[in-house]
Design a protein around this motif. Sequence first.
Motif, PDB file in Angstrom:
ATOM      1  N   ALA A 328       0.835  -1.202   0.000  1.00 34.54           N
ATOM      2  CA  ALA A 328       0.000   0.000   0.000  1.00 34.54           C
ATOM      3  C   ALA A 328       0.870   1.252   0.000  1.00 34.54           C
ATOM      4  O   ALA A 328       0.520   2.272  -0.617  1.00 34.54           O
ATOM      5  CB  ALA A 328      -0.917  -0.010   1.212  1.00 34.54           C
ATOM      6  N   GLY A 329       2.018   1.195   0.652  1.00 40.51           N
ATOM      7  CA  GLY A 329       2.919   2.348   0.659  1.00 40.51           C
ATOM      8  C   GLY A 329       3.508   2.618  -0.719  1.00 40.51           C
ATOM      9  O   GLY A 329       3.676   3.777  -1.124  1.00 40.51           O
ATOM     10  N   PHE A 335       2.566   8.701  -8.184  1.00 38.00           N
ATOM     11  CA  PHE A 335       3.268   9.031  -9.435  1.00 38.00           C
ATOM     12  C   PHE A 335       2.356   8.719 -10.617  1.00 38.00           C
ATOM     13  O   PHE A 335       1.526   7.797 -10.564  1.00 38.00           O
ATOM     14  CB  PHE A 335       4.563   8.219  -9.551  1.00 38.00           C
ATOM     15  N   ASP A 336       2.534   9.474 -11.707  1.00 34.90           N
ATOM     16  CA  ASP A 336       1.681   9.251 -12.892  1.00 34.90           C
ATOM     17  C   ASP A 336       2.060   7.981 -13.623  1.00 34.90           C
ATOM     18  O   ASP A 336       1.186   7.241 -14.089  1.00 34.90           O
ATOM     19  CB  ASP A 336       1.786  10.448 -13.849  1.00 34.90           C
ATOM     20  N   ASN A 337       3.339   7.713 -13.787  1.00 32.78           N
ATOM     21  CA  ASN A 337       3.809   6.563 -14.573  1.00 32.78           C
ATOM     22  C   ASN A 337       4.168   5.415 -13.617  1.00 32.78           C
ATOM     23  O   ASN A 337       5.320   5.207 -13.250  1.00 32.78           O
ATOM     24  CB  ASN A 337       5.025   6.938 -15.420  1.00 32.78           C
ATOM     25  N   MET A 338       3.184   4.673 -13.171  1.00 34.07           N
ATOM     26  CA  MET A 338       3.378   3.509 -12.311  1.00 34.07           C
ATOM     27  C   MET A 338       2.761   2.303 -12.998  1.00 34.07           C
ATOM     28  O   MET A 338       1.695   2.406 -13.614  1.00 34.07           O
ATOM     29  CB  MET A 338       2.724   3.718 -10.935  1.00 34.07           C
ATOM     30  N   PRO A 339       3.403   1.113 -12.919  1.00 32.38           N
ATOM     31  CA  PRO A 339       2.887  -0.084 -13.614  1.00 32.38           C
ATOM     32  C   PRO A 339       1.492  -0.448 -13.133  1.00 32.38           C
ATOM     33  O   PRO A 339       1.216  -0.407 -11.918  1.00 32.38           O
ATOM     34  CB  PRO A 339       3.902  -1.170 -13.239  1.00 32.38           C
ATOM     35  N   GLU A 340       0.657  -0.793 -14.047  1.00 34.36           N
ATOM     36  CA  GLU A 340      -0.699  -1.275 -13.800  1.00 34.36           C
ATOM     37  C   GLU A 340      -1.562  -0.271 -13.046  1.00 34.36           C
ATOM     38  O   GLU A 340      -2.567  -0.634 -12.449  1.00 34.36           O
ATOM     39  CB  GLU A 340      -0.665  -2.599 -12.988  1.00 34.36           C
ATOM     40  N   LEU A 341      -1.201   1.028 -13.119  1.00 32.81           N
ATOM     41  CA  LEU A 341      -1.942   2.017 -12.342  1.00 32.81           C
ATOM     42  C   LEU A 341      -3.347   2.237 -12.912  1.00 32.81           C
ATOM     43  O   LEU A 341      -4.300   2.451 -12.185  1.00 32.81           O
ATOM     44  CB  LEU A 341      -1.162   3.336 -12.304  1.00 32.81           C
ATOM     45  N   HIS A 342      -3.430   2.141 -14.255  1.00 35.17           N
ATOM     46  CA  HIS A 342      -4.719   2.378 -14.926  1.00 35.17           C
ATOM     47  C   HIS A 342      -5.345   1.098 -15.445  1.00 35.17           C
ATOM     48  O   HIS A 342      -6.265   1.148 -16.269  1.00 35.17           O
ATOM     49  CB  HIS A 342      -4.527   3.370 -16.086  1.00 35.17           C
ATOM     50  N   TRP A 343      -4.885  -0.034 -14.963  1.00 38.93           N
ATOM     51  CA  TRP A 343      -5.431  -1.341 -15.389  1.00 38.93           C
ATOM     52  C   TRP A 343      -6.696  -1.626 -14.592  1.00 38.93           C
ATOM     53  O   TRP A 343      -6.767  -1.400 -13.387  1.00 38.93           O
ATOM     54  CB  TRP A 343      -4.355  -2.412 -15.168  1.00 38.93           C
ATOM     55  N   ASP A 344      -7.727  -2.146 -15.291  1.00 38.27           N
ATOM     56  CA  ASP A 344      -9.002  -2.384 -14.628  1.00 38.27           C
ATOM     57  C   ASP A 344      -8.911  -3.429 -13.519  1.00 38.27           C
ATOM     58  O   ASP A 344      -9.654  -3.355 -12.531  1.00 38.27           O
ATOM     59  CB  ASP A 344     -10.055  -2.824 -15.666  1.00 38.27           C
ATOM     60  N   PHE A 345      -8.016  -4.380 -13.700  1.00 39.12           N
ATOM     61  CA  PHE A 345      -7.890  -5.467 -12.711  1.00 39.12           C
ATOM     62  C   PHE A 345      -6.718  -5.253 -11.750  1.00 39.12           C
ATOM     63  O   PHE A 345      -6.294  -6.160 -11.052  1.00 39.12           O
ATOM     64  CB  PHE A 345      -7.713  -6.808 -13.440  1.00 39.12           C
ATOM     65  N   TYR A 347      -6.473  -3.343  -8.969  1.00 39.08           N
ATOM     66  CA  TYR A 347      -6.821  -3.387  -7.537  1.00 39.08           C
ATOM     67  C   TYR A 347      -7.079  -4.815  -7.054  1.00 39.08           C
ATOM     68  O   TYR A 347      -6.517  -5.230  -6.027  1.00 39.08           O
ATOM     69  CB  TYR A 347      -8.021  -2.487  -7.289  1.00 39.08           C
ATOM     70  N   PRO A 348      -7.907  -5.605  -7.761  1.00 43.96           N
ATOM     71  CA  PRO A 348      -8.085  -7.004  -7.312  1.00 43.96           C
ATOM     72  C   PRO A 348      -6.772  -7.787  -7.333  1.00 43.96           C
ATOM     73  O   PRO A 348      -6.558  -8.634  -6.452  1.00 43.96           O
ATOM     74  CB  PRO A 348      -9.082  -7.569  -8.316  1.00 43.96           C
ATOM     75  N   MET A 349      -5.914  -7.478  -8.330  1.00 45.18           N
ATOM     76  CA  MET A 349      -4.662  -8.204  -8.402  1.00 45.18           C
ATOM     77  C   MET A 349      -3.779  -7.891  -7.178  1.00 45.18           C
ATOM     78  O   MET A 349      -3.151  -8.789  -6.613  1.00 45.18           O
ATOM     79  CB  MET A 349      -3.929  -7.836  -9.689  1.00 45.18           C
ATOM     80  N   VAL A 350      -3.743  -6.638  -6.751  1.00 48.81           N
ATOM     81  CA  VAL A 350      -2.947  -6.275  -5.570  1.00 48.81           C
ATOM     82  C   VAL A 350      -3.490  -6.977  -4.319  1.00 48.81           C
ATOM     83  O   VAL A 350      -2.718  -7.501  -3.504  1.00 48.81           O
ATOM     84  CB  VAL A 350      -2.954  -4.747  -5.396  1.00 48.81           C
ATOM     85  N   LEU A 351      -4.805  -6.996  -4.159  1.00 44.77           N
ATOM     86  CA  LEU A 351      -5.394  -7.689  -3.002  1.00 44.77           C
ATOM     87  C   LEU A 351      -5.061  -9.175  -3.034  1.00 44.77           C
ATOM     88  O   LEU A 351      -4.792  -9.795  -1.985  1.00 44.77           O
ATOM     89  CB  LEU A 351      -6.908  -7.488  -2.984  1.00 44.77           C
TER      90      LEU A 351
END
Length: 371
Positions: A328-329, A335-345, A347-351
């Motif tokens: 989470a940190g 940052f604007d250019n972070m991997p998978e930041l705008h990917w639809d999946f 958030y579920p993938m991080v969980l």
Amino acid sequence: MMPSFSQLRPAIRPSTVRSRRAERRAAAEGPAPKLRVPLSAYVVDCGVYIDGERLPGRWLHDEAIAEVRERGEGFVWIGLHEPDAEQISGVADTFGLHELAVEDAVHAHNRPKLERYDDTMFMVFKTVRYVGHADPTTTNEIVETGEVMAFLGRDFVVTVRHGRYSGLREVRRRLEEDPEQLALGPAAVLHGIADHVVDTYIEVCSQIEDDIDAVEAEVFSPRSMMNPEQIYVMKREVLDLRRAVMPLVGPMRKLSEGYSSLVPHDVRSYFRDVDDHLGGVAEQVAGFNELLTTLVDAVLAKISMRQNNDMRKITAYAGLISVPTMIAGVYGMNFDNMPELHWDFGYPMVLLVIAAICGLLYRNFRQNGWL
């Protein structure tokens, strides 16, 4: 109208005036003389014994010894309870007791010992009493001590007791029921006292052993919360018992080996029996001390182990919490250019990743006994 001076002055009660006069008179006369307490207030019993039989009647100490010496046989047994120096001086003069021994008998707080002064012997016993409790793991006192001191001469025995639980009434009764034993003389009385004291040691040791067994079972039970202070208090009480038993071993050995002509050969065999019992008590008390030391070490080790287990649990939970905190940190840095930041999946993938890593850590901690 203004009040007079006599009306303004507070009234003085006649009783107050008399009390002040009495105080001044008492100060002028000095302190009131101390009332003399008669020796009879300290005498528990005084008996004259001829051929093992007690003569009837009540005797004063000087009359009793005069009767014995006039007959040329028998002896006197007088028992005192916590006399002061002034009261015991009369007895000391009558029986010819040494002043150093008399001083020890008055002030008490002596180690068990045996001393010889000219034609008399002086022996000190420590008496003990077990104080029962509903729970042996309490931090209350379990052993109370007292003292019995005996002056032994050719025709007399003088016993001086200190403490509530040092009575010799049962010893006197038992000896008077056995005239053959009592006919052996003052040494038989000394043996009766020694035998009584050692028997109480045996009883107290048996009761303390039961308490130690209960404490030992409590210490090694799986979920016990025994406090080492409780065992330390019991160890201190055993130390009091040891101070009563151990110093008596040497004097008892001397009496059994013919330390003085005041102890005839017929009585030495009885002292050997008491010496044998006392040796067993001494070994038992030494074992108590070692066992309680071991139990203290076991409790401390158990506390240390419990603290280590708590620290491992805290560390394991901290490791589990650190995984979602770290992820989470990282994704909270905005940052604007972070991997998978705008990917639809994303958030579920991080969980899912957090749950998988935490599950893996939890399984490893469980297998290693940390949780």
